[in-house]
Design an enzyme around this catalytic site. Structure first.
Site, PDB file in Angstrom:
ATOM      1  N   SER A  98       1.074  -1.050  -0.105  1.00 34.63           N
ATOM      2  CA  SER A  98       0.399   0.091  -0.075  1.00 34.63           C
ATOM      3  C   SER A  98       0.617   1.528   0.460  1.00 34.63           C
ATOM      4  O   SER A  98       1.975   1.501  -1.118  1.00 34.63           O
ATOM      5  CB  SER A  98      -0.663  -0.300   1.344  1.00 34.63           C
ATOM      6  OG  SER A  98      -2.058   1.264   1.220  1.00 34.63           O
ATOM      7  N   ASP A 220     -10.179  -4.023  -6.051  1.00 31.71           N
ATOM      8  CA  ASP A 220      -9.516  -3.466  -4.957  1.00 31.71           C
ATOM      9  C   ASP A 220      -9.580  -1.654  -4.819  1.00 31.71           C
ATOM     10  O   ASP A 220      -9.788  -0.991  -5.675  1.00 31.71           O
ATOM     11  CB  ASP A 220      -7.788  -3.666  -4.661  1.00 31.71           C
ATOM     12  CG  ASP A 220      -7.338  -2.468  -3.460  1.00 31.71           C
ATOM     13  OD1 ASP A 220      -8.145  -2.260  -3.379  1.00 31.71           O
ATOM     14  OD2 ASP A 220      -6.101  -2.458  -3.708  1.00 31.71           O
ATOM     15  N   HIS A 248      -7.321  -5.023  -0.687  1.00 37.44           N
ATOM     16  CA  HIS A 248      -5.817  -4.994  -0.052  1.00 37.44           C
ATOM     17  C   HIS A 248      -4.925  -5.302   0.680  1.00 37.44           C
ATOM     18  O   HIS A 248      -4.285  -4.815   0.434  1.00 37.44           O
ATOM     19  CB  HIS A 248      -6.669  -3.002  -0.164  1.00 37.44           C
ATOM     20  CG  HIS A 248      -5.332  -2.252  -0.213  1.00 37.44           C
ATOM     21  ND1 HIS A 248      -5.510  -1.394  -1.500  1.00 37.44           N
ATOM     22  CD2 HIS A 248      -4.631  -1.377   0.595  1.00 37.44           C
ATOM     23  CE1 HIS A 248      -4.133  -0.561  -1.238  1.00 37.44           C
ATOM     24  NE2 HIS A 248      -3.809  -0.831  -0.225  1.00 37.44           N
TER      25      HIS A 248
END
Length: 271
Positions: A98, A220, A248
């Site tokens: 991320s 996502d 995610h």
């Protein structure tokens, strides 16, 4: 700050084959190194694996946290660089989940001798839509997200974590992410959230001149596939792999596929 205190500060742990290539696993917002627990044993069979917690996360030394340092992604990049320096890492593979995908870009620019390649797991260089760029959120969406987070962090976590995880048929995954979010000090989470969701690293991507793997999921809500395509196109020579996974956090929802993709990429790098 000396070697022992840096390693304690970031709760650094080293596993795997001492003779293998070094992989550094960097967690994302609201998480800690425990998020890698299903991937790490697979990687450790062939590689040397370094795990750590950002200051303010997990079992790090929270007394070392300073808002002025961690109000931007540069502060988290400094954590990465200092850990690499203390372990005297050379040509390591930085795997960033991320927001840590962009932290990795910044860290590599600061210490190119330490980080020789990047793996970006569900990356997003900018979360806000702008002109032809689709980040997945409007500016108003992000303002509302941050306002909700800051006014009631625990409530925000309970609502958003299952959405971010994105596997409603496996509620235990959403619960785990909720618990991870809720274990973070709300004041620290507020600062990290602003650093994350208001960041814009798009101009940094074309400067990445090392082997790079971009891992995205089929679905996502935080980093839609348009973002993965953008990152791939912006980084010269990068490799894009779409995992047969949703949500995610594929290191939890699809750990075998995630570990396999990372292993294949690192193996192709050679020694």
């Amino acid at each position: 700050m000396g070697r022992v205190s840096i390693l304690r500060r970031n709760n650094v742990r080293v596993t795997g084959r001492t003779s293998g290539r070094t992989i550094v696993l960097a967690h994302g917002f609201g998480c800690d190194q425990n998020m890698w627990r299903l991937v790490e044993p697979v990687l450790a069979e062939r590689f040397r694996v370094v795990l750590f917690d950002y200051v303010g996360a997990g079992r790090s030394d929270a007394s070392a946290w300073r808002e002025e340092r961690y109000s931007g992604l540069d502060g988290y990049a400094r954590d990465v660089v200092e850990v690499c320096e203390e372990l005297d890492l050379r040509d390591a593979v930085l795997v960033g989940h991320s927001v840590s995908a962009m932290v990795g870009v910044l860290a590599r620019a600061v210490a190119p001798e330490r980080i020789g390649s990047l793996v970006m797991v569900c990356p997003s260089p900018c979360y806000i839509d702008e002109d032809d760029y689709r980040g997945g959120f409007s500016a108003e969406d992000i303002d509302e997200l941050l306002e909700s987070l800051e006014s009631n962090y625990l409530g925000w976590s309970a609502t958003m974590a299952p959405v971010i995880m994105g596997n409603p048929d496996r509620p235990e995954l959403g619960e785990e992410l909720t618990n991870s979010f809720c274990a973070t000090d709300p004041d620290i989470a507020r600062v990290f959230a602003r650093a994350t969701f208001l960041s814009d690293s798009r101009e940094d991507l074309p400067k990445v001149a090392v082997p790079t793997l971009v891992l995205e999921c089929e679905q996502d809500v935080i980093a839609p596939r348009e973002v993965g395509a953008y990152v791939h196109s912006a980084i010269p020579g990068s490799r894009l792999v779409t995992l047969a996974a949703t949500g995610h956090c594929p290191q939890l929802s699809a750990p075998e596929a995630t570990a396999s993709a990372i292993s294949s990429f690192v193996s192709d790098l050679g020694r």
